[in-house]
Scaffold this motif. Structure first.
Motif, mmCIF file in Angstrom:
data_model
loop_
_atom_site.group_PDB
_atom_site.id
_atom_site.type_symbol
_atom_site.label_atom_id
_atom_site.label_comp_id
_atom_site.label_asym_id
_atom_site.label_seq_id
_atom_site.Cartn_x
_atom_site.Cartn_y
_atom_site.Cartn_z
ATOM 1 N N GLN A 1 10.606 20.147 28.356
ATOM 2 C CA GLN A 1 11.840 20.306 27.584
ATOM 3 C C GLN A 1 12.098 21.785 27.281
ATOM 4 O O GLN A 1 13.243 22.253 27.369
ATOM 5 N N SER B 1 21.849 32.318 27.333
ATOM 6 C CA SER B 1 22.883 32.092 28.351
ATOM 7 C C SER B 1 23.709 30.857 28.033
ATOM 8 O O SER B 1 24.940 30.859 28.213
ATOM 9 N N TYR B 2 23.089 29.791 27.556
ATOM 10 C CA TYR B 2 23.834 28.585 27.197
ATOM 11 C C TYR B 2 24.769 28.873 26.031
ATOM 12 O O TYR B 2 25.950 28.493 26.044
ATOM 13 N N VAL C 1 15.113 32.014 24.629
ATOM 14 C CA VAL C 1 15.485 30.821 23.858
ATOM 15 C C VAL C 1 15.371 31.171 22.381
ATOM 16 O O VAL C 1 14.372 31.737 21.948
ATOM 17 N N VAL D 1 8.780 31.011 25.506
ATOM 18 C CA VAL D 1 10.019 30.746 26.254
ATOM 19 C C VAL D 1 11.032 31.844 25.914
ATOM 20 O O VAL D 1 11.985 31.604 25.148
ATOM 21 N N SER E 1 19.109 28.474 24.952
ATOM 22 C CA SER E 1 18.999 29.783 25.595
ATOM 23 C C SER E 1 20.201 30.652 25.247
ATOM 24 O O SER E 1 21.287 30.157 24.929
ATOM 25 N N GLN F 1 11.219 24.359 28.997
ATOM 26 C CA GLN F 1 11.670 25.034 30.213
ATOM 27 C C GLN F 1 13.105 24.632 30.566
ATOM 28 O O GLN F 1 13.873 25.436 31.109
ATOM 29 N N MET F 2 13.473 23.378 30.274
ATOM 30 C CA MET F 2 14.863 22.960 30.479
ATOM 31 C C MET F 2 15.802 23.799 29.618
ATOM 32 O O MET F 2 16.854 24.253 30.070
ATOM 33 N N ARG G 1 15.211 26.773 28.514
ATOM 34 C CA ARG G 1 15.195 28.137 29.047
ATOM 35 C C ARG G 1 16.150 28.283 30.229
ATOM 36 O O ARG G 1 16.734 29.349 30.452
ATOM 37 N N GLN G 2 16.335 27.198 30.978
ATOM 38 C CA GLN G 2 17.239 27.220 32.129
ATOM 39 C C GLN G 2 18.697 26.981 31.735
ATOM 40 O O GLN G 2 19.568 26.873 32.588
ATOM 41 N N GLY G 3 18.968 26.877 30.427
ATOM 42 C CA GLY G 3 20.337 26.707 29.979
ATOM 43 C C GLY G 3 20.861 25.295 30.050
ATOM 44 O O GLY G 3 22.071 25.073 30.180
ATOM 45 N N ALA G 4 19.944 24.305 29.963
ATOM 46 C CA ALA G 4 20.355 22.906 30.119
ATOM 47 C C ALA G 4 21.073 22.351 28.903
ATOM 48 O O ALA G 4 21.774 21.338 29.008
#
Length: 297
Positions: free
Chosen positions: A223, A170-171, A247, A244, A168, A225-226, A228-231
Motif C-alpha cells: 500500500q 505528485s498525486y 509521500v 517512502v 504522494s 508503494q502504491m 508513492r506511485q500516486g495511486a
C-alpha cells in the motif's frame, strides 16, 4: 524421554518445520530422520507433529516437549562448556511472527542491532498479514495489533504508534485540494482488501467513514508503494513515512489514528531466561525505533 540424541533430532524438526530442513542442519537423510521421529513418537506413545504438504507442525504435546527439550539443550550446553553461561550474550534460534508493517519498517533495523550485539543469535522474522498461532509453535513470540483474550499466553504492550492519511506530492499536485474530511470522498483510496482484514484494529478507512477502495492489498508495505506511485490517498503508519520519500501526511490536524503493538509469548516461556531477555531487548528497541521514526515523519 529416550536420550539427548532423540531430543536433538526433535528440536531440529520442530525449528525447521520440515524433514529436509532439519536434515540439512543435522547432516542426516530426511528419510532416516523421518523414521527416527516416528520411532520417538512410538516410544512416547504420543503424536508430536502434524504432517502436511506444508511441513511438520507441532501438536500440543509436541509444544510441551519443545519447552522441556530447550531447557535440556541449555543444560547440555552448560555441561559441555563446564561454566555458567554468560549473562550478557544470547545464542540459538529465535523466530518472531509479526504483521508486515512492523516486519518491514521496524524489525529489520531492530533485529540487526540486536544481532550485532549477539553474534551467536539467529533471528528469523516471519512477516504475515494474519494472526499467528503460538500454540502450534509457528513462532517463539509474535507481535500483534490487538491483545488476545483467550489462551495461555503472556501478553505485554510494547508501544503505541500513530497513523495518518497520506498521499504522494505528485498525486496531491494533480488533484483537487483536500481541506476537510468531506473532500476525501472525491479521491481514489488505497487500503486493505476488505475481506482480508484479519484484525478489526486494521480497518482504518471504516473508522474514518470512507467507502470503496480503488486500489488495495493485504500488505501495508505494498500500500505504501502504491501511494508513492500516486495511486491515491491511504492510511499509513507514521514510522513508515521515512521509507517512502515523496509521500506526506494529508489533513494531519484533523485525522490521526492511534494503535498499539503487543508482544505475545507462550505462558510456559516465562521461566526461559533466554527468551525473556530477548523479549526485553526487542520491546525496548521497538519502542525506541517508533519514537525515532515518528519524529522524522
Amino acid at each position: 524421554m529416550q536420550n539427548w540424541d532423540d531430543l536433538r533430532l526433535f528440536l531440529a524438526v520442530a525449528r525447521e518445520q520440515s524433514l529436509s530442513g532439519a536434515g540439512k542442519v543435522l547432516l542426516l537423510d530426511p528419510a532416516t530422520l523421518g523414521r527416527r521421529v516416528a520411532r520417538l513418537e512410538a516410544a512416547l506413545d504420543t503424536v508430536l507433529f502434524v504432517k502436511s504438504p506444508q511441513g511438520y507442525t507441532l501438536t500440543d504435546a509436541g509444544a510441551q516437549l519443545l519447552e522441556r527439550a530447550e531447557t535440556a539443550e541449555q543444560a547440555m550446553r552448560l555441561a559441555v562448556s563446564g561454566v555458567v553461561a554468560p549473562t550478557d550474550t544470547l545464542s540459538g534460534l529465535i523466530r518472531i511472527g509479526a504483521p508486515d508493517g512492523c516486519a518491514n519498517f521496524l524489525l529489520p533495523q531492530v533485529c540487526a542491532e540486536i544481532g550485532a550485539a549477539h553474534p551467536d543469535l539467529e533471528i528469523q522474522v516471519v512477516a504475515l498479514p494474519r494472526v499467528f498461532n503460538l500454540s502450534r509453535r509457528e513462532a517463539d513470540m509474535a507481535i500483534a495489533v490487538s491483545a488476545p483474550t483467550a489462551g495461555q499466553l503472556l501478553v505485554q504492550k510494547i508501544t503505541d504508534y500513530h497513523l495518518h492519511l497520506a498521499a504522494s506530492d505528485s498525486y496531491l499536485a494533480s488533484h483537487p485540494p483536500i481541506e476537510s474530511t468531506a473532500d476525501l470522498h472525491g479521491h481514489r483510496l488505497v487500503g486493505y482488501i476488505p475481506d482480508m482484514i484479519f484484525d478489526r484494529e486494521l480497518d482504518y478507512l471504516a473508522d474514518l467513514g470512507l467507502g470503496r477502495v480503488a486500489l488495495s492489498s493485504n500488505s501495508v508495505a505494498v500500500q505504501a508503494q502504491m501511494l508513492r506511485q500516486g495511486a491515491g490517498i491511504g492510511v499509513v503508519h507514521d514510522f513508515s513515512l521515512p521509507f517512502v520519500p515523496g509521500v506526506r501526511r494529508v489533513l494531519p490536524g484533523l485525522v490521526r489514528l492511534q494503535r498499539a503493538f503487543y508482544l505475545i509469548r507462550h505462558q510456559g516461556d516465562q521461566q526461559n531466561l533466554r527468551l525473556r531477555r530477548f523479549a526485553e531487548m526487542l520491546t525496548a528497541a521497538i519502542r525506541a525505533e517508533v519514537i525515532r521514526l515518528e519524529a522524522k515523519a
